[in-house]
Design an enzyme around this catalytic site. Structure first.
Site, short mmCIF file in Angstrom:
data_model
loop_
_atom_site.label_atom_id
_atom_site.label_comp_id
_atom_site.label_asym_id
_atom_site.label_seq_id
_atom_site.Cartn_x
_atom_site.Cartn_y
_atom_site.Cartn_z
N HIS A 102 0.82 -1.21 0.00
CA HIS A 102 0.00 0.00 0.00
C HIS A 102 0.86 1.26 0.00
CE1 HIS A 102 -3.21 2.81 1.00
NE2 HIS A 102 -4.07 1.84 0.81
N GLY A 184 5.20 21.58 11.38
CA GLY A 184 6.38 20.77 11.60
C GLY A 184 7.50 21.12 10.65
N PRO A 185 8.64 20.48 10.82
CA PRO A 185 9.83 20.82 10.04
C PRO A 185 9.82 20.23 8.64
CG PRO A 185 10.33 19.01 11.52
CD PRO A 185 8.91 19.43 11.82
N PRO A 190 12.77 9.12 10.12
CA PRO A 190 12.26 7.76 9.89
C PRO A 190 10.76 7.62 10.13
CG PRO A 190 14.29 7.69 11.15
CD PRO A 190 13.88 9.12 11.09
N GLY A 192 8.66 9.68 8.88
CA GLY A 192 8.03 10.19 7.69
C GLY A 192 7.15 11.39 7.97
#
Length: 526
Positions: A102, A184-185, A190, A192
């Site tokens: 997916h 957010g940045p 990791p 994602g």
């Protein structure tokens, strides 16, 4: 509300009045993990550990390597549960190592909020943006808003946001302006990215074909989906799942494009390629009306009435006056504690005892402030009321944090130890999780002890008719401090540094002594 049978029965069992449906929201979170049961359990525990949330469904698919978790409740509780689940997933899912059929862009891949009953879509939009902001600011995860919450037209469609999946996002997020997150940045990690939004109910629906030729599934999906000139309100793609061709779909408006119309078009297209439909499946929950539409079509129930469904009659029954009288009871919360699962447990119960102590203090203050008789202490009690309101919110959040921390510790202890690298990673994860499993109840104990000063003030200067309520609050604060202290002590064996263990043990003893003195101070004020 959309007649989702499980949730309707939940409402009926809890005897909620029609008026309480306002403000109810469902979330159907998608996580990029469908093979590790302990990780799925930890995420589920973080959700069910939030007071007021009803966990409705958990479905994992190992080929997709994906889990869909559905839950519902008041908007603020659902938002908190979504945040806590994202926090747990961030620590347990590494997209660099993730493989599955997916498409995905993040550990917590998609967080949709769906309005139920009379809840306006605008409330879900506001909730999506607030939760998205928290995920970005507090967890440092890039967040993209989609569907009704989207801030850019090109981000309304989930497929457009997720185009290229995690790998393309990782390579381009810090240099492509189009990848600039809403919150957010603009930095790869990791975990994602997470896509958060608000939308109407949809049905995740898959159809399997009698072939392993995935190209046939892709051709049929292209014909069926709206973007390919097919059925409106249908999104579809072809996949190979467990050796079988699958047409994976989102039906975004089942009333305009019902399930049976989709199935019949797929069946017709499959015949062109000499294959057939072997079975289908629903992922997550499905509105009851969608299934009744299919039943009416295939059974030719031309004079069928929806009120002939037994479950709908049961859900619609009950005395509304009685329902209003007991609607404040935390029935679902008590069921969660009684369920025989590790979380929520004693740590969360201690935090909720503290929150209830704060609420009783607020009750006494609200029965006092604004009355001429107590004008001389008005300023003192208003200050106490403000502190108690803050403490109540914090302790409620800490109840969820405690469940999430314990679930993360359980998952860390189950990490593999087959190689030296795995042993090192497991030790690091266990130490980190242990630290959080200590810090949360320690904070609960500190906040609970602090409540006792304000409760003493209320017992002596507040409305004397509510003095015993302040004293009951003191007993609850005392229980919260001692219960949380037990949870700190039980986790000390996981602390490697003996000096740190002694220091934490000493802190708990000091807090216990202060709790005893605070309780006696409130009781002695009578």
């Amino acid at each position: 509300m959309p007649p989702i049978s499980q949730f309707a029965l939940y409402l009926a069992e809890n005897v909620l009045s029609k008026e309480t449906l306002m403000g109810l929201v469902e979330s159907i979170m998608n996580f990029s993990e469908g093979r590790r049961e302990d990780v799925v359990a930890a995420i589920s525990a973080a959700i069910s550990g939030v007071a007021g949330v009803q966990l409705l469904d958990v479905q994992s698919d190992s080929d997709h390597n994906r889990t869909v978790i559905s839950f519902a409740g008041p908007a603020d509780a659902v938002g908190e549960a979504a945040f806590q689940a994202t926090k747990v997933a961030q620590g347990l899912i590494n997209l660099d190592a993730h493989r599955g059929a997916h498409p995905r862009i993040g550990a917590t891949d998609v967080v949709p909020f769906v309005p139920l009953g009379d809840t306006p879509m605008a409330e879900c939009v506001a909730l999506a943006r607030e939760v998205g902001r928290r995920i970005g600011d507090e967890l440092g995860i890039a967040v993209y808003l989609y569907e009704e919450a989207a801030t850019r037209p090109e981000r309304r469609n989930l497929a457009d946001v997720r185009r290229g999946e995690y790998e393309a996002w990782r390579e381009n997020v810090d240099r492509d302006p189009a990848r600039q997150p809403d919150f957010g940045p603009a930095q790869a990690s990791p975990a994602g990215a997470t896509v958060v939004g608000a939308r109407p109910p949809l049905i995740a629906y898959n159809v399997y074909l009698s072939t392993a030729d995935v190209e046939i599934a892709r051709k049929i999906a292209k014909v069926v989906r709206f973007l390919g000139g097919g059925l409106r309100h249908v999104k579809a793609m072809g996949l190979l799942v467990d050796g079988r061709a699958q047409i994976s779909m989102n039906l975004v408006n089942y009333r305009s494009t019902p399930i049976h119309r989709v199935v019949e078009m797929i069946r017709s297209e499959a015949n062109r390629y000499g294959v057939s439909v072997t079975e289908s499946e629903v992922v997550g929950l499905v509105p009851q009306d969608a299934l009744l539409d299919a039943a009416e079509h295939y059974l030719q129930l031309n004079r069928f009435r929806r009120d002939q469904v037994l479950e709908q009659k049961l859900a619609a029954g009950g005395d509304s006056a009685t329902a209003t009288e007991v609607s404040w009871l935390p029935t679902a919360t008590l069921r969660s504690f009684a369920a025989g699962t590790p979380v929520p447990g004693g740590g969360s119960a201690a935090a909720l005892a503290g929150a209830l102590a704060a609420a009783l203090g607020q009750m006494v203050a609200n029965l006092t402030v604004g009355r001429k008789k107590y004008v001389q202490v008005e300023e003192i009690l208003r200050a106490a009321l403000a502190r108690l309101e803050t403490a109540g919110r914090d302790l409620t959040r800490l109840a969820a944090d405690d469940s999430a921390a314990f679930a993360a510790l359980m998952s860390a202890n189950k990490l593999p130890q087959d190689t030296p690298e795995q042993v090192t990673e497991r030790d690091r994860a266990v130490q980190s999780a242990t630290s959080q499993a200590i810090q949360v109840p320690l904070t609960v104990a500190q906040r609970a002890v602090a409540l006792l000063d304000d409760l003493a003030t209320l017992a002596t200067q507040g409305n004397p008719n509510a003095r015993t309520d302040a004293q009951v609050g003191a007993y609850l604060a005392y229980a919260a401090a001692n219960g949380a202290g037990l949870n700190v002590l039980v986790n000390l064996e996981g602390v490697a540094d003996s000096a740190e263990r002694d220091q934490l043990s000493g802190q708990i003893q000091t807090l216990r002594t202060a709790a005893e003195a605070g309780l006696q101070n409130v009781l002695g004020s009578a």
